[in-house]
Design a protein around this motif. Structure first.
Motif, PDB file in Angstrom:
ATOM      1  N   ARG A  82      -0.907  -2.014  -3.863  1.00  0.00           N
ATOM      2  CA  ARG A  82      -0.215  -2.940  -2.967  1.00  0.00           C
ATOM      3  C   ARG A  82      -0.775  -4.344  -3.132  1.00  0.00           C
ATOM      4  O   ARG A  82      -1.917  -4.524  -3.531  1.00  0.00           O
ATOM      5  N   GLN A  83       0.085  -5.296  -2.824  1.00  0.00           N
ATOM      6  CA  GLN A  83      -0.322  -6.695  -2.892  1.00  0.00           C
ATOM      7  C   GLN A  83       0.244  -7.428  -1.695  1.00  0.00           C
ATOM      8  O   GLN A  83       1.468  -7.515  -1.527  1.00  0.00           O
ATOM      9  N   ALA A  84      -0.668  -7.935  -0.884  1.00  0.00           N
ATOM     10  CA  ALA A  84      -0.283  -8.734   0.274  1.00  0.00           C
ATOM     11  C   ALA A  84      -0.242 -10.202  -0.130  1.00  0.00           C
ATOM     12  O   ALA A  84      -0.891 -10.601  -1.108  1.00  0.00           O
ATOM     13  N   PRO A  85       0.490 -11.039   0.597  1.00  0.00           N
ATOM     14  CA  PRO A  85       0.577 -12.463   0.251  1.00  0.00           C
ATOM     15  C   PRO A  85      -0.803 -13.102   0.180  1.00  0.00           C
ATOM     16  O   PRO A  85      -1.634 -12.926   1.078  1.00  0.00           O
ATOM     17  N   GLY A  86      -1.053 -13.798  -0.916  1.00  0.00           N
ATOM     18  CA  GLY A  86      -2.318 -14.497  -1.083  1.00  0.00           C
ATOM     19  C   GLY A  86      -3.485 -13.617  -1.460  1.00  0.00           C
ATOM     20  O   GLY A  86      -4.625 -14.099  -1.540  1.00  0.00           O
ATOM     21  N   LYS A  87      -3.226 -12.341  -1.705  1.00  0.00           N
ATOM     22  CA  LYS A  87      -4.310 -11.421  -2.059  1.00  0.00           C
ATOM     23  C   LYS A  87      -4.050 -10.772  -3.407  1.00  0.00           C
ATOM     24  O   LYS A  87      -2.929 -10.762  -3.903  1.00  0.00           O
ATOM     25  N   GLN A  88      -5.106 -10.226  -3.985  1.00  0.00           N
ATOM     26  CA  GLN A  88      -4.967  -9.525  -5.250  1.00  0.00           C
ATOM     27  C   GLN A  88      -4.368  -8.146  -5.035  1.00  0.00           C
ATOM     28  O   GLN A  88      -4.478  -7.556  -3.955  1.00  0.00           O
ATOM     29  N   ARG A  89      -3.744  -7.636  -6.091  1.00  0.00           N
ATOM     30  CA  ARG A  89      -3.224  -6.283  -6.040  1.00  0.00           C
ATOM     31  C   ARG A  89      -4.397  -5.315  -5.936  1.00  0.00           C
ATOM     32  O   ARG A  89      -5.410  -5.465  -6.630  1.00  0.00           O
ATOM     33  N   GLU A  90      -4.264  -4.308  -5.074  1.00  0.00           N
ATOM     34  CA  GLU A  90      -5.338  -3.349  -4.869  1.00  0.00           C
ATOM     35  C   GLU A  90      -4.814  -1.922  -4.934  1.00  0.00           C
ATOM     36  O   GLU A  90      -3.659  -1.655  -4.601  1.00  0.00           O
ATOM     37  N   LEU A  91      -5.712  -1.022  -5.349  1.00  0.00           N
ATOM     38  CA  LEU A  91      -5.366   0.384  -5.393  1.00  0.00           C
ATOM     39  C   LEU A  91      -5.296   0.945  -3.983  1.00  0.00           C
ATOM     40  O   LEU A  91      -6.206   0.731  -3.175  1.00  0.00           O
ATOM     41  N   VAL A  92      -4.244   1.672  -3.692  1.00  0.00           N
ATOM     42  CA  VAL A  92      -4.097   2.351  -2.410  1.00  0.00           C
ATOM     43  C   VAL A  92      -4.485   3.825  -2.557  1.00  0.00           C
ATOM     44  O   VAL A  92      -5.290   4.347  -1.800  1.00  0.00           O
TER      45      VAL A  92
ATOM     46  N   GLN B 265       3.002   9.238   1.708  1.00  0.00           N
ATOM     47  CA  GLN B 265       3.280   9.371   3.126  1.00  0.00           C
ATOM     48  C   GLN B 265       2.298   8.484   3.871  1.00  0.00           C
ATOM     49  O   GLN B 265       1.085   8.659   3.748  1.00  0.00           O
ATOM     50  N   MET B 266       2.832   7.538   4.624  1.00  0.00           N
ATOM     51  CA  MET B 266       1.995   6.573   5.336  1.00  0.00           C
ATOM     52  C   MET B 266       2.186   6.756   6.833  1.00  0.00           C
ATOM     53  O   MET B 266       3.297   6.558   7.349  1.00  0.00           O
ATOM     54  N   ASN B 267       1.121   7.158   7.508  1.00  0.00           N
ATOM     55  CA  ASN B 267       1.143   7.364   8.952  1.00  0.00           C
ATOM     56  C   ASN B 267       0.218   6.371   9.634  1.00  0.00           C
ATOM     57  O   ASN B 267      -0.642   5.755   8.990  1.00  0.00           O
ATOM     58  N   SER B 268       0.379   6.231  10.932  1.00  0.00           N
ATOM     59  CA  SER B 268      -0.463   5.332  11.728  1.00  0.00           C
ATOM     60  C   SER B 268      -0.560   3.961  11.080  1.00  0.00           C
ATOM     61  O   SER B 268      -1.658   3.406  10.917  1.00  0.00           O
ATOM     62  N   LEU B 269       0.572   3.428  10.703  1.00  0.00           N
ATOM     63  CA  LEU B 269       0.587   2.157   9.991  1.00  0.00           C
ATOM     64  C   LEU B 269       0.067   1.016  10.855  1.00  0.00           C
ATOM     65  O   LEU B 269       0.260   0.987  12.080  1.00  0.00           O
ATOM     66  N   LYS B 270      -0.600   0.088  10.189  1.00  0.00           N
ATOM     67  CA  LYS B 270      -1.193  -1.075  10.843  1.00  0.00           C
ATOM     68  C   LYS B 270      -0.584  -2.350  10.249  1.00  0.00           C
ATOM     69  O   LYS B 270      -0.129  -2.335   9.092  1.00  0.00           O
ATOM     70  N   PRO B 271      -0.607  -3.451  10.994  1.00  0.00           N
ATOM     71  CA  PRO B 271      -0.079  -4.704  10.441  1.00  0.00           C
ATOM     72  C   PRO B 271      -0.746  -5.083   9.114  1.00  0.00           C
ATOM     73  O   PRO B 271      -0.095  -5.662   8.239  1.00  0.00           O
ATOM     74  N   GLU B 272      -2.009  -4.748   8.948  1.00  0.00           N
ATOM     75  CA  GLU B 272      -2.702  -5.080   7.698  1.00  0.00           C
ATOM     76  C   GLU B 272      -2.249  -4.235   6.515  1.00  0.00           C
ATOM     77  O   GLU B 272      -2.666  -4.484   5.382  1.00  0.00           O
ATOM     78  N   ASP B 273      -1.396  -3.241   6.755  1.00  0.00           N
ATOM     79  CA  ASP B 273      -0.807  -2.486   5.645  1.00  0.00           C
ATOM     80  C   ASP B 273       0.412  -3.205   5.059  1.00  0.00           C
ATOM     81  O   ASP B 273       0.965  -2.762   4.050  1.00  0.00           O
ATOM     82  N   THR B 274       0.818  -4.293   5.686  1.00  0.00           N
ATOM     83  CA  THR B 274       1.961  -5.054   5.193  1.00  0.00           C
ATOM     84  C   THR B 274       1.678  -5.596   3.798  1.00  0.00           C
ATOM     85  O   THR B 274       0.667  -6.260   3.563  1.00  0.00           O
ATOM     86  N   ALA B 275       2.571  -5.272   2.860  1.00  0.00           N
ATOM     87  CA  ALA B 275       2.394  -5.668   1.467  1.00  0.00           C
ATOM     88  C   ALA B 275       3.583  -5.187   0.652  1.00  0.00           C
ATOM     89  O   ALA B 275       4.417  -4.411   1.156  1.00  0.00           O
ATOM     90  N   VAL B 276       3.644  -5.631  -0.586  1.00  0.00           N
ATOM     91  CA  VAL B 276       4.556  -5.025  -1.552  1.00  0.00           C
ATOM     92  C   VAL B 276       3.805  -3.873  -2.208  1.00  0.00           C
ATOM     93  O   VAL B 276       2.684  -4.066  -2.700  1.00  0.00           O
ATOM     94  N   TYR B 277       4.403  -2.708  -2.197  1.00  0.00           N
ATOM     95  CA  TYR B 277       3.782  -1.516  -2.754  1.00  0.00           C
ATOM     96  C   TYR B 277       4.391  -1.208  -4.115  1.00  0.00           C
ATOM     97  O   TYR B 277       5.612  -1.173  -4.270  1.00  0.00           O
ATOM     98  N   TYR B 278       3.512  -0.982  -5.083  1.00  0.00           N
ATOM     99  CA  TYR B 278       3.927  -0.747  -6.452  1.00  0.00           C
ATOM    100  C   TYR B 278       3.526   0.646  -6.918  1.00  0.00           C
ATOM    101  O   TYR B 278       2.412   1.108  -6.656  1.00  0.00           O
ATOM    102  N   CYS B 279       4.419   1.267  -7.649  1.00  0.00           N
ATOM    103  CA  CYS B 279       4.161   2.548  -8.293  1.00  0.00           C
ATOM    104  C   CYS B 279       3.616   2.279  -9.695  1.00  0.00           C
ATOM    105  O   CYS B 279       4.094   1.369 -10.385  1.00  0.00           O
ATOM    106  N   ASN B 280       2.640   3.061 -10.097  1.00  0.00           N
ATOM    107  CA  ASN B 280       2.039   2.921 -11.427  1.00  0.00           C
ATOM    108  C   ASN B 280       1.882   4.299 -12.044  1.00  0.00           C
ATOM    109  O   ASN B 280       1.556   5.266 -11.342  1.00  0.00           O
ATOM    110  N   ALA B 281       2.124   4.402 -13.342  1.00  0.00           N
ATOM    111  CA  ALA B 281       1.974   5.700 -13.999  1.00  0.00           C
ATOM    112  C   ALA B 281       1.633   5.521 -15.468  1.00  0.00           C
ATOM    113  O   ALA B 281       2.077   4.550 -16.113  1.00  0.00           O
ATOM    114  N   LEU B 282       0.854   6.454 -15.973  1.00  0.00           N
ATOM    115  CA  LEU B 282       0.546   6.509 -17.402  1.00  0.00           C
ATOM    116  C   LEU B 282       1.505   7.514 -18.029  1.00  0.00           C
ATOM    117  O   LEU B 282       1.418   8.710 -17.757  1.00  0.00           O
TER     118      LEU B 282
END
Length: 119
Positions: A38-48, A81-98
């Motif tokens: 995921r990548q939130a505005p102004g932040k680096q992409r991070e592994l979820v 599956q994302m439960n108990s979501l928080k405002p800080e989970d707001t981001a663009v979520y990306y799928c990645n695969a090898l």
């Protein structure tokens, strides 16, 4: 052409749930490790979360106990599956695969799906 396509993002209130899906299409021989970033505005992409072809999982500390990653190899699908979501989970979520095709293994990314959690 090999593609990863995400779906399932949207707007949800804090405490709510969403389920993201990712499907791999095109011609390839096998799917290795898959992951959600995921990548939130102004932040680096991070592994979820990440899941190996054998089903072993890894989670970012910030989502442990709230998110669950899974995959269905025969259907070429991955889920988050994302439960108990928080405002800080707001981001663009990306799928990645090898994915391994005729030219060998390559890393692929989806186009991203927006998740917005309101407080």
């Amino acid at each position: 052409q090999v593609r990863l396509v995400e779906s399932g993002g949207g707007l949800v209130q804090a405490g709510g749930s969403l389920r993201l899906s990712c499907v791999a299409s095109g011609t390839f021989f096998s799917i290795g490790a898959m992951g959600w970033y995921r990548q939130a505005p102004g932040k680096q992409r991070e592994l979820v979360a990440m899941i190996t072809s054998g089903g072993s999982t890894t989670y970012a500390d910030s989502v442990k106990g709230r998110f669950t990653i899974s995959r269905m190899n025969a259907q070429k699908m991955m889920y988050l599956q994302m439960n108990s979501l928080k405002p800080e989970d707001t981001a663009v979520y990306y799928c990645n695969a090898l994915l391994t095709g005729a030219v060998g293994p390559n890393d692929y990314w989806g186009q991203g799906t927006q998740v917005t959690v309101s407080s």
